[in-house]
Write a protein that holds these residues in place. Structure first.
Motif, mmCIF file in Angstrom:
data_model
loop_
_atom_site.group_PDB
_atom_site.id
_atom_site.type_symbol
_atom_site.label_atom_id
_atom_site.label_comp_id
_atom_site.label_asym_id
_atom_site.label_seq_id
_atom_site.Cartn_x
_atom_site.Cartn_y
_atom_site.Cartn_z
ATOM 1 N N ILE A 261 5.545 -9.882 -5.326
ATOM 2 C CA ILE A 261 4.215 -9.736 -5.623
ATOM 3 C C ILE A 261 3.951 -8.191 -6.046
ATOM 4 C CG2 ILE A 261 1.885 -9.072 -4.683
ATOM 5 C CD1 ILE A 261 2.081 -11.868 -2.960
ATOM 6 N N MET A 262 3.332 -8.030 -7.401
ATOM 7 C CA MET A 262 3.280 -6.771 -7.940
ATOM 8 C C MET A 262 1.769 -6.072 -7.576
ATOM 9 S SD MET A 262 3.464 -5.279 -11.793
ATOM 10 C CE MET A 262 5.058 -5.454 -12.041
ATOM 11 N N ILE A 263 1.856 -5.003 -7.080
ATOM 12 C CA ILE A 263 0.488 -4.232 -6.791
ATOM 13 C C ILE A 263 -0.123 -3.781 -7.644
ATOM 14 C CG2 ILE A 263 -0.607 -2.779 -5.041
ATOM 15 C CD1 ILE A 263 0.850 -5.101 -3.848
ATOM 16 N N ALA A 264 -1.531 -3.848 -8.200
ATOM 17 C CA ALA A 264 -2.268 -3.269 -9.278
ATOM 18 C C ALA A 264 -2.608 -1.845 -8.891
ATOM 19 C CB ALA A 264 -3.578 -3.924 -9.498
ATOM 20 N N HIS A 265 -2.788 -0.895 -9.911
ATOM 21 C CA HIS A 265 -3.555 0.396 -9.731
ATOM 22 C C HIS A 265 -5.025 0.231 -9.859
ATOM 23 C CE1 HIS A 265 0.431 2.014 -9.982
ATOM 24 N NE2 HIS A 265 0.883 1.756 -11.560
ATOM 25 N N MET A 266 -5.691 -0.085 -8.964
ATOM 26 C CA MET A 266 -7.077 -0.141 -8.844
ATOM 27 C C MET A 266 -7.648 0.463 -7.477
ATOM 28 S SD MET A 266 -7.908 -3.864 -10.041
ATOM 29 C CE MET A 266 -6.943 -4.667 -8.599
ATOM 30 N N ASN A 267 -8.950 1.199 -7.721
ATOM 31 C CA ASN A 267 -9.623 1.832 -6.406
ATOM 32 C C ASN A 267 -10.330 0.652 -5.921
ATOM 33 O OD1 ASN A 267 -12.419 3.528 -5.870
ATOM 34 N ND2 ASN A 267 -10.415 4.043 -4.794
ATOM 35 N N SER A 279 -4.869 1.193 -5.557
ATOM 36 C CA SER A 279 -4.306 0.281 -4.299
ATOM 37 C C SER A 279 -2.951 0.332 -4.185
ATOM 38 C CB SER A 279 -4.553 -1.066 -4.981
ATOM 39 O OG SER A 279 -4.506 -1.324 -6.154
ATOM 40 N N THR A 280 -2.159 0.616 -5.149
ATOM 41 C CA THR A 280 -0.697 0.725 -5.058
ATOM 42 C C THR A 280 -0.244 1.983 -4.102
ATOM 43 O OG1 THR A 280 -1.077 1.095 -7.344
ATOM 44 C CG2 THR A 280 1.384 0.680 -6.729
ATOM 45 N N LEU A 281 -1.087 2.765 -3.776
ATOM 46 C CA LEU A 281 -0.834 3.698 -2.663
ATOM 47 C C LEU A 281 -1.622 3.508 -1.516
ATOM 48 C CD1 LEU A 281 -1.090 6.858 -5.145
ATOM 49 C CD2 LEU A 281 0.576 5.336 -4.980
ATOM 50 N N SER A 282 -1.970 2.530 -1.254
ATOM 51 C CA SER A 282 -3.026 2.056 -0.002
ATOM 52 C C SER A 282 -2.300 1.110 0.798
ATOM 53 C CB SER A 282 -4.150 1.448 -0.565
ATOM 54 O OG SER A 282 -4.963 0.844 0.721
ATOM 55 N N HIS A 283 -2.067 2.013 1.897
ATOM 56 C CA HIS A 283 -1.269 1.513 3.337
ATOM 57 C C HIS A 283 -2.206 0.294 3.779
ATOM 58 C CE1 HIS A 283 0.210 0.589 7.684
ATOM 59 N NE2 HIS A 283 1.287 1.327 6.944
ATOM 60 N N PRO A 284 -3.413 0.509 3.731
ATOM 61 C CA PRO A 284 -4.266 -0.894 4.370
ATOM 62 C C PRO A 284 -4.264 -1.985 3.640
ATOM 63 C CG PRO A 284 -5.639 1.347 4.596
ATOM 64 C CD PRO A 284 -4.386 1.759 3.808
ATOM 65 N N ILE A 285 -4.132 -1.632 2.122
ATOM 66 C CA ILE A 285 -4.099 -2.956 1.275
ATOM 67 C C ILE A 285 -2.816 -3.698 1.294
ATOM 68 C CG2 ILE A 285 -4.080 -3.664 -1.355
ATOM 69 C CD1 ILE A 285 -6.527 -1.561 -1.516
ATOM 70 N N ILE A 286 -1.649 -2.705 1.244
ATOM 71 C CA ILE A 286 -0.233 -3.260 1.101
ATOM 72 C C ILE A 286 0.179 -3.605 2.353
ATOM 73 C CG2 ILE A 286 2.137 -2.614 0.505
ATOM 74 C CD1 ILE A 286 1.096 -0.731 -1.472
ATOM 75 N N THR A 287 0.339 -2.972 3.229
ATOM 76 C CA THR A 287 0.955 -3.346 4.456
ATOM 77 C C THR A 287 -0.136 -4.099 5.572
ATOM 78 O OG1 THR A 287 2.141 -1.330 4.627
ATOM 79 C CG2 THR A 287 1.901 -2.285 6.714
ATOM 80 N N GLY A 288 -1.546 -3.547 5.464
ATOM 81 C CA GLY A 288 -2.680 -3.913 6.477
ATOM 82 C C GLY A 288 -2.710 -5.377 5.757
ATOM 83 N N ILE A 289 -3.248 -5.672 4.566
ATOM 84 C CA ILE A 289 -3.776 -6.923 4.049
ATOM 85 C C ILE A 289 -2.505 -7.872 3.725
ATOM 86 C CG2 ILE A 289 -5.140 -7.987 2.215
ATOM 87 C CD1 ILE A 289 -6.921 -5.868 2.473
#
Length: 577
Positions: A261-267, A279-289
């Motif tokens: 799965i590829m992560i988007a660059h979005m706030n 979102s690419t740099l977000s631990h809550p989004i990538i790891t948490g969700i």
């Protein structure tokens, strides 16, 4: 060659399909996701032999081209030689040159490289002299998902034939914003269920052919009006909305066993309140969700780290470090991979990521290489390469997909009543020369005259043509978007758009729109046409499909994958009697 393979356990039909598609490697009996839970001595052995720097480098994929000259190609080779990165992402070039250069680059790698590409519509998305399959928006109209599965198998065969093993596809964004400048026709449409079903069919076809796939752009890039290549888009929606709509196709793909799965660059403030954080740099989004809540175990890939959506607010490799800490397994296209490796190593020494977590990520990339058979790497055989990838069966499949996608929005009665002997005007709009659509129809309508209308035809010429059309019994029109990227609005003059409305009011007018379906909304009056066909893109295979419908050789089965306006909504499509 590739692990966990045994022809004795392949169903005869699957074996036949593999042979007929020219897939050289035997099909994996264990999916990539399943393989991650198994002990792997090759992975452990390779990991132990790598230096600390080389372990970090396995997480980086760098850019490669075959259309930028020898100096550029050599510079990429030097990066591979000195840094021992984990993979390459090839962009524009040619298939023969890419296969040869891949062989050169693999010789420089101590551990074979994963070669990736963006191939949403196959090799033709990046390479000249190759086959382009339909855009995903076109595929969204197809009612038989088995055809999309077959396309996935053929795309996998073509990727592997040129030495590529990973496709950054399918795009599983729900495109519910007609003005989206970056997703749009790359999406299967605005219905989350259709997007999920089509994306899974495409993914499963590719993975059955031994290809790694990557659903993008998590958690969903479909409802934006900003291109993340140029700036940072924001998704201002609630967590409930994101869970129920944007994330739905990705959840379904995870359940179906997608490998990446590829992560988007979005706030996305509802998921991470950090200002201006992609979102690419977000631990809550990538790891948490993604990893914890959704339970995704496969490869998490960043979108390109050189894009302004991430570098605008996090320059000088700060983005690379944050993306690593957030939980990405693969960092795609760092602005400076050498600098990124150094800073990530520093973050590891400072315990920004647990040692066990880092080891697991490196071994996941190595496990992907093992699943792909790169533990027994063989160079690409460049003989007969063009013939193999441009094979007749693949070309026939493109036409089959086009035939299944063409959508009749109205007018089955008129089409059934068209007379091949009556005086017929064949008009193509947006072009300056005869089109395949007109040429094919001209053989059927024996008493026909072709006309073409440029994008900004002078009013005097229009009036003269309208005067001449008074003697015709039937008017058949093709509306063509000749641009490389089929935008949501046609780049026609206002007068040409008014001409389309006037022509559509003719009592026996058939209109085929060889353009993004959203363009129909910008052509007021087109709904008055006696018959209207949505044909999605400019390519000759769609012109052939429209010709077949108009000459009653094909009964269209496509359904509109997006809502265009009040007249034409998602799911519309007339079944001809």
């Amino acid at each position: 060659m590739t692990p966990y393979k045994n022809y004795l356990y392949l169903p005869l039909l699957a074996l036949f399909c593999l042979i007929s598609l020219g897939v050289s490697a035997q099909q994996q009996q264990t999916s990539f996701i399943q393989s991650l839970s198994q002990q792997n001595q090759w992975v452990d052995s390779v990991y132990n032999k790598l230096s600390k720097k080389q372990r970090v480098a396995q997480l980086l994929f760098v850019r490669a081209h075959t259309n930028k000259g020898q100096a550029y190609a050599d510079s990429v080779g030097e990066v591979i030689r000195h840094q021992q990165v984990g993979g390459l992402v090839f962009f524009q070039g040619g298939p023969g040159r890419q296969a040869a250069l891949t062989n050169t680059y693999q010789k420089l790698a101590h551990v074979p490289l994963i070669v990736a590409m963006d191939g949403e519509w196959g090799l033709g998305m990046r390479l000249d002299s190759t086959i382009s399959f339909p855009y995903q928006m076109t595929l969204g109209a197809i009612q038989d998902n088995n055809l999309i599965y077959k396309m996935g198998q053929e795309v996998a065969a073509q990727f592997k034939r040129i030495g590529a093993q990973m496709n950054f596809a399918p795009d599983m964004d729900v495109n519910n914003n007609p003005d989206n400048p970056v997703i749009n026709y790359r999406s299967f449409g605005d219905n989350k269920y259709n997007v999920a079903q089509k994306g899974i069919a495409y993914m499963q076809g590719m993975q059955s052919g031994g290809l790694l796939t990557t659903a993008k752009h998590f958690p969903g890039h479909g409802d934006t009006n900003v291109d993340s290549h140029q700036d940072l888009p924001q998704l201002p929606f609630t967590r409930t909305r994101l869970d129920s709509l944007e994330e739905y196709p990705f959840r379904e793909a995870i359940a179906a066993g997608i490998s990446g799965i590829m992560i988007a660059h979005m706030n996305i403030p509802a998921l991470d309140t950090t200002p201006r954080l992609p979102s690419t740099l977000s631990h809550p989004i990538i790891t948490g969700i993604l990893k914890d809540s959704l339970g995704f175990k496969g490869l998490v890939v960043s979108d390109a780290m050189e894009m302004k959506g991430v570098t605008k607010y996090f320059p000088n490799a700060e983005a690379d470090v944050r993306a690593f800490i957030a939980g990405n397994d693969i960092l795609e296209l760092s602005e400076n991979s050498d600098r990124a490796i150094k800073l990530i190593r520093k973050a590891i020494r400072k315990d920004k990521v647990a040692k066990d977590e880092f080891i697991a990520r490196v071994k996941k990339v190595l496990a992907a290489k093992y699943w792909l058979g790169l533990n027994n790497y063989q160079p690409v055989n460049t003989a007969n390469l063009s013939t193999d990838i441009n094979n007749p069966a693949a070309k026939a499949l493109v036409q089959q997909l086009g035939d299944a996608a063409v959508t009749l929005l109205k007018g089955d009665t008129l089409i059934n009543s068209l007379n091949p002997n009556k005086r017929t005007a064949l008009i193509s709009i947006g072009v300056t020369e005869l089109t395949p659509y007109q040429q094919q129809l001209g053989h059927y309508f024996t008493n026909s005259t072709p006309f073409y209308v440029g994008k900004d035809m002078p009013v005097a010429d229009m009036n003269a043509m309208l005067q001449g059309l008074k003697g015709f019994d039937q008017v058949i029109i093709g509306i063509h978007d000749t641009r490389l990227r089929p935008g949501s609005k046609l780049d026609y003059s206002t007068n040409v758009k008014l001409l389309i409305a006037e022509l559509s009011a003719h009592p026996n007018t058939v209109v085929s729109v060889f353009a993004n379906p959203y363009t129909i909304a910008g052509l007021p009056g087109i709904e008055k046409a006696g018959a209207l066909l949505a044909c999605y893109q400019k390519d000759e295979f769609m012109q052939q499909a429209a010709y077949k419908v108009i000459t009653k050789q094909l009964k269209p089965t496509g359904k509109l994958p997006v809502s265009v306006n009040l007249f034409f909504t998602n799911g519309m499509g007339v079944v001809m009697r």
